[in-house]
Every structure is written in structure tokens, then in C-alpha cells.
Design a protein around this motif. Structure first.
Motif, PDB file in Angstrom:
ATOM      1  N   SER A  85       0.808  -1.223   0.000  1.00 58.16           N
ATOM      2  CA  SER A  85       0.000   0.000   0.000  1.00 58.16           C
ATOM      3  C   SER A  85       0.842   1.275   0.000  1.00 58.16           C
ATOM      4  O   SER A  85       0.521   2.244  -0.692  1.00 58.16           O
ATOM      5  N   GLN A  86       1.907   1.314   0.797  1.00 62.59           N
ATOM      6  CA  GLN A  86       2.826   2.449   0.798  1.00 62.59           C
ATOM      7  C   GLN A  86       4.216   1.889   0.536  1.00 62.59           C
ATOM      8  O   GLN A  86       4.887   1.407   1.441  1.00 62.59           O
ATOM      9  N   ARG A  87       4.608   1.959  -0.709  1.00 70.11           N
ATOM     10  CA  ARG A  87       5.758   1.193  -1.186  1.00 70.11           C
ATOM     11  C   ARG A  87       7.075   1.553  -0.502  1.00 70.11           C
ATOM     12  O   ARG A  87       7.971   0.738  -0.396  1.00 70.11           O
ATOM     13  N   ARG A  88       7.212   2.780  -0.026  1.00 70.87           N
ATOM     14  CA  ARG A  88       8.474   3.201   0.566  1.00 70.87           C
ATOM     15  C   ARG A  88       8.584   2.798   2.040  1.00 70.87           C
ATOM     16  O   ARG A  88       9.638   2.946   2.639  1.00 70.87           O
ATOM     17  N   ARG A 130      11.931 -12.682  11.384  1.00 72.17           N
ATOM     18  CA  ARG A 130      12.788 -11.530  11.681  1.00 72.17           C
ATOM     19  C   ARG A 130      13.667 -11.118  10.503  1.00 72.17           C
ATOM     20  O   ARG A 130      14.111  -9.976  10.416  1.00 72.17           O
ATOM     21  N   GLU A 131      13.917 -12.064   9.582  1.00 73.21           N
ATOM     22  CA  GLU A 131      14.732 -11.733   8.403  1.00 73.21           C
ATOM     23  C   GLU A 131      14.077 -10.659   7.534  1.00 73.21           C
ATOM     24  O   GLU A 131      14.734 -10.024   6.700  1.00 73.21           O
ATOM     25  N   PHE A 132      12.761 -10.462   7.725  1.00 69.08           N
ATOM     26  CA  PHE A 132      12.027  -9.496   6.910  1.00 69.08           C
ATOM     27  C   PHE A 132      11.742  -8.191   7.657  1.00 69.08           C
ATOM     28  O   PHE A 132      11.017  -7.340   7.157  1.00 69.08           O
ATOM     29  N   LYS A 133      12.320  -8.022   8.860  1.00 68.78           N
ATOM     30  CA  LYS A 133      11.941  -6.882   9.714  1.00 68.78           C
ATOM     31  C   LYS A 133      12.263  -5.529   9.085  1.00 68.78           C
ATOM     32  O   LYS A 133      11.569  -4.541   9.346  1.00 68.78           O
ATOM     33  N   ASP A 134      13.287  -5.477   8.257  1.00 71.36           N
ATOM     34  CA  ASP A 134      13.644  -4.207   7.622  1.00 71.36           C
ATOM     35  C   ASP A 134      13.376  -4.211   6.116  1.00 71.36           C
ATOM     36  O   ASP A 134      13.883  -3.368   5.380  1.00 71.36           O
ATOM     37  N   LYS A 135      12.565  -5.155   5.671  1.00 70.93           N
ATOM     38  CA  LYS A 135      12.279  -5.294   4.234  1.00 70.93           C
ATOM     39  C   LYS A 135      10.998  -4.573   3.845  1.00 70.93           C
ATOM     40  O   LYS A 135      10.046  -4.476   4.624  1.00 70.93           O
ATOM     41  N   ARG A 136      10.997  -4.097   2.606  1.00 69.14           N
ATOM     42  CA  ARG A 136       9.762  -3.608   1.993  1.00 69.14           C
ATOM     43  C   ARG A 136       9.172  -4.747   1.157  1.00 69.14           C
ATOM     44  O   ARG A 136       9.894  -5.651   0.727  1.00 69.14           O
ATOM     45  N   ALA A 137       7.883  -4.685   0.911  1.00 67.99           N
ATOM     46  CA  ALA A 137       7.208  -5.762   0.169  1.00 67.99           C
ATOM     47  C   ALA A 137       7.858  -5.987  -1.194  1.00 67.99           C
ATOM     48  O   ALA A 137       7.983  -7.127  -1.651  1.00 67.99           O
ATOM     49  N   GLU A 138       8.280  -4.910  -1.847  1.00 68.58           N
ATOM     50  CA  GLU A 138       8.846  -5.034  -3.196  1.00 68.58           C
ATOM     51  C   GLU A 138      10.191  -5.756  -3.208  1.00 68.58           C
ATOM     52  O   GLU A 138      10.722  -6.066  -4.278  1.00 68.58           O
TER      53      GLU A 138
END
Length: 248
Positions: free
Chosen positions: A205-208, A225-233
Motif C-alpha cells: 500500500s505504501q511502497r516506501r 525476523r529476516e524481513f523486519k527491515d524489508k519492503r514488500a517489493e
């Protein structure tokens, strides 16, 4: 003959070489059943008829073109006057090789409807706006969004070739691309699909912003936790599905 209607996003193919390439890409056999979406003036239709498929159905929204097609092709093609964005393709039974020069303004809606009726799809050869083809085949980055992530779980999608504006009448202002869509073995129940689609819309929804922010979660569970700082893209579709299922 019916006139072109801008409201329906109509741009008809006039280049016979392109028409032949599109139909040849379907690699039709005499045992195939064919379903064409939006035949319009019948350029693809005529080429497909020449392949003598076992059954040929076309879905056309414009009643004027329906009358024209019925007069031109008679009993060689069954013409259904319906909107492909919400037509119940499953009501026809069995599997089809799909073809379509999809109108630019509704191509995504048609493909979303086909996802609902994915069990009818043996293969799809579709022409879409190049920008749409770039999004459909994106695996990460700015072109990659909720819809490519959703579709790519169910289908293999690949670009076949580009088609320039001069191949159409009237010529559009953009390049077109022919894509091939083939079903994967993967499947899920419709209720889960709807919930996963809603999850993806929120995730992108909010890509940034980071995934957890878009999902309204302060911290992801330890196993994510590996995705904690990831954006969906930045996350592949299969991993997004894993996240969705772990968070339910």
C-alpha cells in the motif's frame, strides 16, 4: 461493420504477420478448445478458425461486433455477448487455450477474473500494454506490486515479443507486448486467496514503507525476523505467502 469505441479501449490489429505470430504462439492442436477474449473485428478470430480447433468460443462485450462476427463466421465460432471482466468462464466447462488482444483499460481486471477461473486455462496468449507486461513479469523493484505477486504464484508469465503502434488501427500511443501465461501446479482455496490478496494490497500500500509498517505490526515474529527491515517489493511471492500464513 461496427465502429471503434474509445470507451472500450479498442485498438484492432491490422498487421497480418503479427496476427500469425500470436496464433502460432498458442501451438494449437486439433484437440484444443479455444477461447478468445474481445475478438472485435475478428483479425485473430479468422487466423484461429484456420487452425480448425475442436471448439472455438469468443467473448465480446460490444453487441454490434457480436452481430458482425456471427454474420462473418457463422457456426465456426460460438459468440457470447458478455463482459470478460466478470464473465463466468468456469460455466463453459473444461480447459481452453485463451487468446486476446486485451483492451488497455481493463486488461488487469480481465486477468484477475481469469485467476478466479484459472482451472479453465490450459494456456493464455495475450497482448497487453508493454507497461502492463513489464509489471506482470516483475520479480522485484518498482514494477513489482501486489498483482504480479499474486498472479506469479499461480502462473508462469513470460514476454514473447513486442508489437509497435503501427500494427493497430487506430495506432495507440504506447508499445504493446504479447505474453504467454501457463498455469502452475500451485493452488489454494478461494477464501484463502481473497484474504491473501487483501494482505498483499496492504503489504504494497505504501511502497516506501517497511512491510511491518504497512501491515500495522510493531515487530514480526521471531521466525520472520529476516524481513523486519524489508519492503514488500524486496520479497518474493512465495515468501510473502509464507509471511501471510504465519501471521494468520
Amino acid at each position: 461493420m461496427s465502429r471503434l469505441k474509445k470507451s472500450l479501449g479498442q485498438h484492432f490489429l491490422k498487421d497480418k504477420n503479427v496476427v500469425k505470430r500470436i496464433v502460432d504462439a498458442g501451438k494449437l492442436s486439433p484437440e484444443d478448445r479455444v477461447l478468445e477474449i474481445g475478438p472485435g473485428g475478428g483479425a485473430l478470430t479468422e487466423e484461429i478458425v484456420g487452425k480448425n480447433p475442436r471448439e472455438f468460443i469468443a467473448v465480446e462485450i460490444d453487441p454490434e461486433w457480436v452481430s458482425f462476427l456471427k454474420e462473418k463466421f457463422g457456426d465456426k465460432v460460438k459468440i457470447i455477448n458478455a463482459d470478460a471482466t466478470d464473465f463466468d468462464f468456469s460455466s463453459l466447462g473444461g480447459k481452453f487455450v485463451y487468446f486476446g488482444n486485451l483492451p488497455y483499460n481493463v486488461s488487469t481486471a480481465i486477468l484477475r477474473n481469469l485467476l478466479t477461473h484459472r482451472k479453465t486455462l490450459k494456456k493464455g496468449i495475450f497482448m497487453v500494454q508493454k507497461e502492463v507486461a513489464d509489471r506482470l513479469t516483475a520479480k522485484k523493484g518498482k514494477e513489482y506490486g501486489y498483482f504480479p505477486a499474486l498472479l506469479s504464484l499461480f502462473f508462469d508469465i513470460k514476454k514473447l515479443f513486442n508489437v509497435p503502434p503501427k500494427a493497430f488501427t487506430p495506432p495507440p500511443k504506447v508499445m504493446s507486448t504479447v505474453v504467454e501465461i501457463s498455469p502452475k501446479e500451485f493452488d489454494m482455496e478461494e477464501e484463502e486467496l481473497r484474504k491473501f490478496e487483501s494482505f498483499l494490497k496492504r503489504a504494497f500500500s505504501q511502497r516506501r514503507k517497511k512491510l511491518k509498517k504497512n501491515l500495522g505490526i510493531k515487530e514480526l515474529p521471531e521466525e520472520l525476523r529476516e524481513f523486519k527491515d524489508k519492503r514488500a517489493e524486496e520479497i518474493p511471492p512465495e515468501e510473502l505467502l509464507r509471511i501471510f500464513r504465519l501471521l494468520r
